[in-house]
Design a protein around this motif. Structure first.
Motif, PDB file in Angstrom:
ATOM      1  N   LYS A   1       0.841  -1.199   0.000  1.00  0.00           N
ATOM      2  CA  LYS A   1       0.000   0.000   0.000  1.00  0.00           C
ATOM      3  C   LYS A   1       0.875   1.248   0.000  1.00  0.00           C
ATOM      4  O   LYS A   1       1.725   1.403   0.884  1.00  0.00           O
ATOM      5  CB  LYS A   1      -0.920   0.000   1.226  1.00  0.00           C
ATOM      6  CG  LYS A   1      -1.957  -1.118   1.224  1.00  0.00           C
ATOM      7  CD  LYS A   1      -2.847  -1.030   2.440  1.00  0.00           C
ATOM      8  CE  LYS A   1      -3.900  -2.132   2.404  1.00  0.00           C
ATOM      9  NZ  LYS A   1      -4.855  -1.989   1.309  1.00  0.00           N
ATOM     10  N   PRO A   2       0.673   2.151  -0.967  1.00  0.00           N
ATOM     11  CA  PRO A   2       1.471   3.385  -1.000  1.00  0.00           C
ATOM     12  C   PRO A   2       1.419   4.175   0.305  1.00  0.00           C
ATOM     13  O   PRO A   2       2.393   4.807   0.686  1.00  0.00           O
ATOM     14  CB  PRO A   2       0.844   4.171  -2.157  1.00  0.00           C
ATOM     15  CG  PRO A   2       0.304   3.120  -3.053  1.00  0.00           C
ATOM     16  CD  PRO A   2      -0.195   2.032  -2.147  1.00  0.00           C
TER      17      PRO A   2
ATOM     18  N   ALA B   1       9.976   4.879  -1.511  1.00  0.00           N
ATOM     19  CA  ALA B   1       8.541   5.128  -1.678  1.00  0.00           C
ATOM     20  C   ALA B   1       8.207   5.405  -3.143  1.00  0.00           C
ATOM     21  O   ALA B   1       7.216   4.886  -3.679  1.00  0.00           O
ATOM     22  CB  ALA B   1       8.111   6.296  -0.801  1.00  0.00           C
ATOM     23  N   LYS B   2       9.011   6.206  -3.808  1.00  0.00           N
ATOM     24  CA  LYS B   2       8.729   6.537  -5.215  1.00  0.00           C
ATOM     25  C   LYS B   2       8.889   5.308  -6.106  1.00  0.00           C
ATOM     26  O   LYS B   2       8.117   5.125  -7.062  1.00  0.00           O
ATOM     27  CB  LYS B   2       9.639   7.674  -5.673  1.00  0.00           C
ATOM     28  CG  LYS B   2       9.302   8.999  -4.999  1.00  0.00           C
ATOM     29  CD  LYS B   2       9.793  10.185  -5.791  1.00  0.00           C
ATOM     30  CE  LYS B   2       9.242  11.485  -5.214  1.00  0.00           C
ATOM     31  NZ  LYS B   2       9.472  12.645  -6.078  1.00  0.00           N
ATOM     32  N   ASP B   3       9.877   4.465  -5.803  1.00  0.00           N
ATOM     33  CA  ASP B   3      10.023   3.214  -6.563  1.00  0.00           C
ATOM     34  C   ASP B   3       8.796   2.328  -6.359  1.00  0.00           C
ATOM     35  O   ASP B   3       8.289   1.714  -7.311  1.00  0.00           O
ATOM     36  CB  ASP B   3      11.275   2.465  -6.115  1.00  0.00           C
ATOM     37  CG  ASP B   3      12.555   3.116  -6.635  1.00  0.00           C
ATOM     38  OD1 ASP B   3      12.460   3.955  -7.558  1.00  0.00           O
ATOM     39  OD2 ASP B   3      13.650   2.810  -6.105  1.00  0.00           O
ATOM     40  N   ALA B   4       8.320   2.256  -5.104  1.00  0.00           N
ATOM     41  CA  ALA B   4       7.164   1.407  -4.789  1.00  0.00           C
ATOM     42  C   ALA B   4       5.902   1.916  -5.480  1.00  0.00           C
ATOM     43  O   ALA B   4       5.066   1.125  -5.922  1.00  0.00           O
ATOM     44  CB  ALA B   4       6.952   1.361  -3.275  1.00  0.00           C
ATOM     45  N   LEU B   5       5.769   3.235  -5.603  1.00  0.00           N
ATOM     46  CA  LEU B   5       4.598   3.809  -6.266  1.00  0.00           C
ATOM     47  C   LEU B   5       4.510   3.363  -7.720  1.00  0.00           C
ATOM     48  O   LEU B   5       3.423   3.119  -8.237  1.00  0.00           O
ATOM     49  CB  LEU B   5       4.644   5.336  -6.201  1.00  0.00           C
ATOM     50  CG  LEU B   5       4.300   5.979  -4.861  1.00  0.00           C
ATOM     51  CD1 LEU B   5       4.515   7.478  -4.932  1.00  0.00           C
ATOM     52  CD2 LEU B   5       2.859   5.677  -4.480  1.00  0.00           C
ATOM     53  N   CYS B   6       5.638   3.246  -8.372  1.00  0.00           N
ATOM     54  CA  CYS B   6       5.655   2.813  -9.775  1.00  0.00           C
ATOM     55  C   CYS B   6       5.117   1.390  -9.915  1.00  0.00           C
ATOM     56  O   CYS B   6       4.553   1.023 -10.944  1.00  0.00           O
ATOM     57  CB  CYS B   6       7.076   2.871 -10.333  1.00  0.00           C
ATOM     58  SG  CYS B   6       7.747   4.541 -10.414  1.00  0.00           S
ATOM     59  N   LEU B   7       5.266   0.584  -8.855  1.00  0.00           N
ATOM     60  CA  LEU B   7       4.871  -0.819  -8.911  1.00  0.00           C
ATOM     61  C   LEU B   7       3.438  -1.052  -8.463  1.00  0.00           C
ATOM     62  O   LEU B   7       2.782  -1.984  -8.909  1.00  0.00           O
ATOM     63  CB  LEU B   7       5.807  -1.670  -8.035  1.00  0.00           C
ATOM     64  CG  LEU B   7       7.281  -1.659  -8.435  1.00  0.00           C
ATOM     65  CD1 LEU B   7       8.104  -2.422  -7.394  1.00  0.00           C
ATOM     66  CD2 LEU B   7       7.470  -2.283  -9.812  1.00  0.00           C
TER      67      LEU B   7
END
Length: 315
Positions: free
Chosen positions: A199-200, A225-231
């Motif tokens: 979850k973002p 966090a920004k890398d995770a948002l892309c996924l």
């Protein structure tokens, strides 16, 4: 699906109810809005053949697919008038009131849902209602009740579906975050991510907690966090619409004491989600930022908006 494919059954089925069955099928299949609207137009003249429970489901389905919050509210209210004892319609009304930030109204619907949940007999529905109740308490500022409720659910984690368990842990992290208990929010968000809750908002909690705690890992957490948002951003409509990058960049600007930039970025977030529960947090941060740059007129403007929002929550 089987009924819709059985030509013998179709031939003997009352025509309005067959259209109704098609509508239900297409809503469940997340069909395009144009297809749903075409079916709705076909069904409107046949509504006189429906009983009250069928009408309740019909308007509930229209509320589920409504693209406008006002239309969603109107349809759910129509559904409730036809079947006030429907668990699902009550749950939809509770969630609709919650996202309109009418917290006491949402709480009243949740109270009915809790009573009806024993008739439904579903663990999933019970946890869903309890989680929503915890979020309402959280937004009303009753953090301890929300945290206790979520901990009780999590203590039953061995009997919960893994997705439900992850969801409860994620909401608990958010409850600590709202309580401003950043060490607990940090640890709980880490644990939720460790067990697979993608979850973002969890990544944002890690960033914000690192900011408040002056953690040297702050920059690393922002990049993570920004890398995770892309996924994960495509997995949930909320995550797709939410301007997470503006929120993260706003916190970075805040940490750098670039208050005008931080205010500008958080304003984007506030405008994107005018009726979302995060609006309270964003307004509180904007008050703090306006005070930090000694713009007391702007701080007062945000405080007035926050007071009006909290007043609306009590309806």
């Amino acid at each position: 699906g089987a009924l819709l494919k059985d030509r013998t059954w179709i031939a003997s089925f009352l025509f309005p109810q067959f259209l109704f069955l098609r509508l239900y099928d297409r809503v469940c299949a997340d069909a395009p809005a144009a297809e749903i609207e075409a079916l709705r137009s076909e069904l409107e003249p046949a509504l006189a053949f429906f009983d009250s429970k069928e009408l309740a489901v019909y308007y509930d389905l229209l509320g589920v697919v409504a693209l406008d919050l006002h239309d969603e509210t109107r349809y759910f209210k129509q559904a409730l008038r036809y079947d006030p004892e429907s668990f699902l319609i009550r749950l939809h009304m509770a969630m609709n009131a919650y996202f309109r930030q009418r917290l006491l109204e949402a709480d009243r619907h949740v109270a009915v849902c809790k009573t009806l949940s024993f008739q439904v007999g579903s663990l999933f529905r019970f946890v869903q209602v309890a989680s929503l109740e915890a979020q309402i308490h959280m937004d009303l500022g009753d953090y301890e009740t929300a945290i206790t409720c979520l901990k009780n659910l999590i203590n039953e984690g061995k009997s919960l579906d893994p997705v439900l368990y992850q969801g409860c842990l994620s909401i608990l992290a958010f409850a600590y975050f709202r309580k401003n208990d950043m060490p607990a929010a940090l640890q709980t968000a880490k644990e939720a991510l460790r067990i697979g809750a993608a979850k973002p908002v969890l990544h944002f909690i890690l960033v914000f907690a690192a900011f408040r705690l002056n953690d040297p890992c702050f920059a690393v957490r922002v990049h993570t966090a920004k890398d995770a948002l892309c996924l994960t951003q495509d997995s949930d409509p909320f995550d797709t619409f939410m301007p997470w990058n503006a929120l993260l960049d706003g916190i970075v600007a805040w940490k750098d004491e670039n208050f005008p930039a931080a205010i500008s970025l958080l304003e984007q977030v506030r405008q994107a989600f005018a009726m979302d529960p995060l609006r309270v947090c964003v307004l509180e941060w904007l008050v703090e930022l306006a005070q930090a740059q000694k713009d007391f007129a702007l701080a007062l403007q945000y405080q007035k908006e926050l007071a009006a929002l909290r007043s609306g929550q009590m309806r």
